[in-house]
Design a protein around this motif. Structure first.
Motif, short mmCIF file in Angstrom:
data_model
loop_
_atom_site.label_atom_id
_atom_site.label_comp_id
_atom_site.label_asym_id
_atom_site.label_seq_id
_atom_site.Cartn_x
_atom_site.Cartn_y
_atom_site.Cartn_z
N ALA A 162 -27.92 -18.44 -20.75
CA ALA A 162 -28.37 -18.20 -19.38
C ALA A 162 -29.49 -19.18 -19.01
O ALA A 162 -29.58 -19.61 -17.86
N PHE A 163 -30.31 -19.56 -19.97
CA PHE A 163 -31.38 -20.51 -19.70
C PHE A 163 -30.87 -21.96 -19.70
O PHE A 163 -31.01 -22.68 -18.72
N TYR A 164 -30.27 -22.39 -20.80
CA TYR A 164 -29.87 -23.80 -20.93
C TYR A 164 -28.73 -24.18 -19.98
O TYR A 164 -28.74 -25.27 -19.41
N ARG A 165 -27.79 -23.30 -19.78
CA ARG A 165 -26.65 -23.59 -18.89
C ARG A 165 -27.02 -23.31 -17.43
O ARG A 165 -26.88 -24.18 -16.58
N GLY A 199 -28.97 -26.39 -16.23
CA GLY A 199 -27.76 -27.06 -15.76
C GLY A 199 -26.99 -27.80 -16.85
O GLY A 199 -26.19 -28.67 -16.56
N PHE A 200 -27.22 -27.46 -18.12
CA PHE A 200 -26.53 -28.12 -19.20
C PHE A 200 -25.09 -27.63 -19.30
O PHE A 200 -24.78 -26.50 -18.94
N GLN A 201 -24.23 -28.49 -19.82
CA GLN A 201 -22.83 -28.14 -20.05
C GLN A 201 -22.70 -27.48 -21.42
O GLN A 201 -23.37 -27.89 -22.37
N VAL A 202 -21.81 -26.52 -21.52
CA VAL A 202 -21.49 -25.94 -22.83
C VAL A 202 -20.36 -26.78 -23.40
O VAL A 202 -19.30 -26.91 -22.81
N ARG A 203 -20.60 -27.37 -24.55
CA ARG A 203 -19.61 -28.24 -25.17
C ARG A 203 -18.82 -27.54 -26.27
O ARG A 203 -17.70 -27.91 -26.56
N ASN A 204 -19.45 -26.54 -26.90
CA ASN A 204 -18.78 -25.85 -28.01
C ASN A 204 -19.41 -24.48 -28.19
O ASN A 204 -20.60 -24.31 -27.94
N ASP A 205 -18.63 -23.52 -28.61
CA ASP A 205 -19.12 -22.17 -28.88
C ASP A 205 -18.32 -21.66 -30.08
O ASP A 205 -17.14 -21.34 -29.95
N VAL A 236 -24.84 -27.38 -26.33
CA VAL A 236 -25.05 -27.66 -24.91
C VAL A 236 -25.57 -29.08 -24.77
O VAL A 236 -26.08 -29.66 -25.72
N ALA A 237 -25.45 -29.62 -23.55
CA ALA A 237 -25.93 -30.99 -23.31
C ALA A 237 -26.13 -31.24 -21.83
O ALA A 237 -25.42 -30.66 -21.00
N PRO A 238 -27.07 -32.11 -21.51
CA PRO A 238 -27.21 -32.52 -20.12
C PRO A 238 -25.95 -33.28 -19.69
O PRO A 238 -25.41 -34.08 -20.47
N PRO A 239 -25.44 -33.04 -18.49
CA PRO A 239 -24.21 -33.69 -18.04
C PRO A 239 -24.27 -35.22 -18.10
O PRO A 239 -23.28 -35.86 -18.38
N GLY A 240 -25.45 -35.79 -17.90
CA GLY A 240 -25.58 -37.25 -17.89
C GLY A 240 -25.73 -37.88 -19.25
O GLY A 240 -25.94 -39.10 -19.35
N GLN A 241 -25.66 -37.11 -20.32
CA GLN A 241 -25.79 -37.65 -21.67
C GLN A 241 -24.63 -37.21 -22.54
O GLN A 241 -24.75 -36.29 -23.35
#
Length: 140
Positions: free
Chosen positions: A22-25, A29-35, A46-51
């Motif tokens: 809830a905080f990072y995404r 605004g970070f993307q969830v890449r794997n769970d 998670v990761a910033p969309p621009g990286q």
């Protein structure tokens, strides 16, 4: 001839992945890449969309299912005190970033200030207690 070494992943301990997401995404605004779930534990990347080449792994505080209960308690206590990890993020506008995170209920550790070492920064705790700093180069 130099080596091509780049940061790929860093790890942040969290005690509640849903609160962390809830905080990072939702707030940052970070993307969830794997769970991924494994042996009763969970890792979320998670990761910033621009990286696209950098990821933050949200991991259990003690990623060892065989660890003694005393070790689990000790790690939980360190996490609750914000003693395990910290991350510094770069942003184009510290003040706007600060306002957005504060408005979303982020726990403020430091309001934006100009530091003597050349950056303007602020600091928050994530839901698990980790210190996160946000900075930008100080304007002349």
């Amino acid at each position: 001839m130099g080596m091509d070494i780049r940061l790929a992943q860093c790890f942040i301990a969290v005690d509640d992945h849903d609160k962390a997401l809830a905080f990072y995404r939702d707030v940052l605004g970070f993307q969830v890449r794997n769970d991924v779930a494994f042996e009763g534990m969970r890792w979320v990347t998670v990761a910033p969309p621009g990286q696209p080449d950098v990821e933050i792994v949200l991991e259990p505080p003690l990623a060892d299912p065989m660890a003694p209960e005393a070790d689990r308690r000790a790690m939980a206590e360190l996490l609750a005190k914000g003693m395990l990890r910290g991350v510094i993020f770069a942003t184009d506008d510290v003040d706007a970033t600060f306002e957005r995170i504060r408005a979303a209920g982020g726990e403020v550790l430091q309001e934006p200030i100009d530091q003597p070492y050349g950056v303007r920064d602020c600091a928050f705790r994530d839901p698990a207690g980790n210190m996160l700093r946000f900075n930008q180069p100080r304007k002349a």
